[in-house]
Design an enzyme around this catalytic site. Structure first.
Site, mmCIF file in Angstrom:
data_model
loop_
_atom_site.group_PDB
_atom_site.id
_atom_site.type_symbol
_atom_site.label_atom_id
_atom_site.label_comp_id
_atom_site.label_asym_id
_atom_site.label_seq_id
_atom_site.Cartn_x
_atom_site.Cartn_y
_atom_site.Cartn_z
ATOM 1 N N GLU A 122 0.826 -1.149 0.092
ATOM 2 C CA GLU A 122 0.113 0.033 -0.040
ATOM 3 C C GLU A 122 0.987 1.222 -0.137
ATOM 4 O O GLU A 122 0.718 2.223 -0.682
ATOM 5 C CB GLU A 122 -1.001 0.131 1.288
ATOM 6 C CG GLU A 122 -1.806 -1.301 1.362
ATOM 7 C CD GLU A 122 -1.341 -2.257 2.361
ATOM 8 O OE1 GLU A 122 -0.319 -2.625 1.988
ATOM 9 O OE2 GLU A 122 -2.150 -2.803 3.057
ATOM 10 N N GLU A 162 9.488 -32.431 -1.854
ATOM 11 C CA GLU A 162 9.527 -33.306 -3.367
ATOM 12 C C GLU A 162 9.844 -34.688 -3.033
ATOM 13 O O GLU A 162 10.124 -35.376 -3.979
ATOM 14 C CB GLU A 162 10.535 -32.737 -4.053
ATOM 15 C CG GLU A 162 10.144 -31.176 -4.665
ATOM 16 C CD GLU A 162 10.786 -30.849 -5.613
ATOM 17 O OE1 GLU A 162 11.876 -31.673 -6.379
ATOM 18 O OE2 GLU A 162 10.627 -29.819 -6.423
#
Length: 378
Positions: free
Chosen positions: A52, A307
């Site tokens: 922002e 993995e």
């Protein structure tokens, strides 16, 4: 530019910094005035400005009376940087549209309340594709901030009959080149890549991101450092010839060993240049996976890609540590009663106990079927 298009632009900003903001969430923001974007921003690496603040700074005086679209509820607390709510109020923003509430209990709803108390019209998107995507992007941060561990995505490739490799151990290649590029794109948006010791010994992986810029699913900013390479090994017995223990990869590689691992073995691994971290052991005498993930969280790791192999994935499944699945199914059959399947471990006794995937989606990459979804444990 309508509201949906503006939020999509904010989401694109957030996607650019996935894997680059931990331990802060990847957030995107755009300032819109008279239908045109006058400012863009995304979460900076720790501990630079939030999305922002960047978007408002780029907009400058044009932010006064403009609309701000931000993927996550603006923060209202000071942690390294001042509250974004203060910057929004000071800029004179007319309206704020938010993609998702902040899961941080110190912020949730309070950021919205502060903006509304200042007279700023504030809307939280609900039941839209953009709201769903905004929530999905911050799932790793939500797990990290509420549970104290990383969000875990389990990835594997298997044959149509559910095999990770042949009965002889041959596993190259199950999936095709398009699937492998997709996996490298996934690696590029996580904080760490985790494998077990057996996978390292058998496959000798590099655990690096090897992805041409033009093959990315999303445009992303350059990384300050690659994903942390992590190996889980109880006793620390790894061959010195492994790629991960060589000078070019050892730095940036973390070896998680059991606290019972000998000091001599720890020193041997550390001498290669890797970081060696002892963690608690479980009742089975193996590294306790929850403790291992908490150790990574203490390093600021929010999103871990697991993995394999089957033993590690099985342990993660048994301990309810798999949060998201990305499984490739190749149109191949290999058979063999001794050929390994993706998930070992204890498993579940009844089919009625099976976990389900929520928000599941499928796609086809050059013949390989990709199934993704969030894991729901019964």
């Amino acid at each position: 530019m309508d509201e949906r298009e503006a939020m999509q632009q904010a989401l694109a900003c957030a996607r650019r910094v996935e894997g680059r903001t931990s331990p802060r969430p990847p957030v995107g923001a755009v300032v819109v005035r008279d239908g045109e974007i006058v400012g863009r921003g995304a979460t900076a690496p720790p501990y630079g400005p939030h999305a922002e603040v960047q978007a408002l700074a780029q907009a400058g005086a044009a932010a006064d009376g403009a609309d701000l679209y931000v993927t996550l509820e603006p923060c209202c607390i000071s942690v390294h940087t001042p509250p974004c709510t203060e910057a929004i109020i000071a800029a004179g923003v007319r309206r704020v549209v938010i993609g998702s509430q902040d899961p941080n209990p110190n912020v949730q709803t309070r950021g919205i309340e502060q903006l509304r108390a200042a007279g700023i019209e504030t809307a939280l998107l609900e039941n839209t594709q953009e709201a769903h995507e905004a929530t999905e992007i911050i799932r790793p941060f939500e797990m990290y901030i509420t549970k104290g561990r990383p969000y875990v995505t389990a990835k594997w490739a298997m044959t149509l009959d559910g095999k990770l490799a042949s009965s002889t151990g041959d596993a190259s290649w199950i999936s095709g080149p398009h699937a492998r590029l997709w996996v490298h794109d996934l690696r590029d948006r996580v904080d760490a890549i985790l494998v077990g010791a057996n996978t390292v010994r058998m496959d000798n992986p590099q655990l690096t991101v090897r992805l041409p810029p033009d093959k990315r699913v999303w445009e992303r900013t350059p990384r300050a450092q690659p994903p942390l390479r992590v190996v889980l090994t109880t006793r620390g017995h790894l061959p010195a010839t492994l790629a991960l223990l060589q000078p070019e990869l050892a730095r940036g590689t973390c070896i998680l060993v059991a606290e019972t691992c000998s000091h001599e073995q720890r020193r041997c691994l550390a001498d290669s240049g890797t970081e060696v971290v002892p963690v608690a052991i479980g009742a089975d005498g193996q590294v306790d996976l929850q403790s291992a993930l908490q150790a990574l969280a203490r390093r600021g790791m929010m999103h871990v890609l697991m993995e394999g192999g089957a033993k590690l994935l099985g342990s993660a499944f048994d301990h309810h540590c798999i949060d998201h699945v990305a499984a490739f199914i190749a149109p191949k059959l290999i058979g063999g009663c001794n050929a390994p399947s993706p998930i070992a471990g204890r498993g579940l006794p009844m089919m009625t106990d099976a976990c389900q995937l929520r928000d599941m989606r499928t796609s086809i990459l050059d013949g390989d079927v990709l199934v993704e979804g969030h894991v729901v444990y019964r």
